[in-house]
Write an enzyme that holds these catalytic residues in place. Structure first.
Site, short mmCIF file in Angstrom:
data_model
loop_
_atom_site.label_atom_id
_atom_site.label_comp_id
_atom_site.label_asym_id
_atom_site.label_seq_id
_atom_site.Cartn_x
_atom_site.Cartn_y
_atom_site.Cartn_z
N VAL A 265 11.88 102.35 98.43
CA VAL A 265 12.74 103.41 97.98
C VAL A 265 14.01 103.67 98.80
O VAL A 265 15.32 104.31 98.38
CB VAL A 265 11.88 104.77 97.49
CG1 VAL A 265 11.50 105.46 98.76
CG2 VAL A 265 12.64 105.50 96.53
N ASP A 266 13.83 103.70 100.04
CA ASP A 266 14.74 103.87 100.94
C ASP A 266 16.03 102.93 100.99
O ASP A 266 17.09 103.33 100.66
CB ASP A 266 14.27 103.75 102.43
CG ASP A 266 15.36 104.35 103.51
OD1 ASP A 266 16.05 104.81 103.27
OD2 ASP A 266 14.72 104.09 104.71
#
Ligand code: AR6
Length: 175
Positions: free
Chosen positions: A31-32
């Protein structure tokens, strides 16, 4: 109010989305990576400006830092660093709970009325999904109860699950 959404957190037009970051805070996978890709280079520049608390650490595990959302529909990104899961006996539950608490506190301090969380630590960091979801729900409920008792103001908290089976875990816990 608590909501569950299945999908990509980078598409949500909320006041803040939470990033499951690492201590260096300069992007990564999962997700980063998706958040940095969607927010654009300015997010990387903003993260660089976050002071290091010690070499290579902008955000210690369990803490949270805030930046603008830049090209994202979300106004802010709250970066938090979940624990790497070993066996659950090395402070992982407390650290994960702190991620939720500190992210919510930072959102409230910055006037956010809506915030979306991914399932912190449950990807690359290996936290068992159900255990992590229980902690997430417990901390959010505690925060909302205390907040409402204080100023009767509702915050919308969204659990944004990338996978359908993650959403099902939250549905079960919240039903
Ligand atoms: N929207 C919502 N959730 C997502 C998205 C998305 N676009 N993409 C992935 N997820 P992870 P961690 C879910 O691995 O375990 C990075 O390299 C995913 O399905 O992103 O905390 C950082 O830089 C999973 O449920 O984060 C760190 O080094 C959840 O997000 C490390 O990974 C978290 O998975 C952090 O690991």
């Amino acid at each position: 109010m608590i909501k569950i959404i299945q999908g990509d957190i980078t598409t949500l037009a909320v006041d803040a989305i939470v990033n499951a970051a690492n201590q260096v805070m300069l992007g990564g996978g999962g997700v980063d990576g998706a958040i940095h890709d969607a927010a654009g280079d300015e997010l990387y520049e903003a993260c660089l400006k976050v002071p290091e608390v010690r070499p290579g650490v902008r955000c210690p595990t369990g803490e949270a830092r805030i930046t603008s959302g830049f090209k994202l529909p979300a106004k802010f990104v709250i970066h938090t660093v979940g624990p790497v899961y070993r066996d659950g006996l090395h402070g992982e539950p407390e650290k994960l709970a702190a991620c939720y608490r500190n992210s919510l506190a930072l959102a409230a301090e910055n006037g956010c009325k809506s915030i979306a969380f991914p399932c912190i630590s449950t990807g690359i960091y290996g936290y068992p999904k159900e255990d992590a979801a229980k902690i997430a729900v417990r901390e959010v409920r505690k925060f909302l109860a205390a907040k409402n008792a204080k100023d009767a103001e509702e915050m919308e908290v969204i659990f944004c699950c990338f996978a359908e089976r993650d959403a099902a875990v939250y549905e079960k816990l919240l039903s």
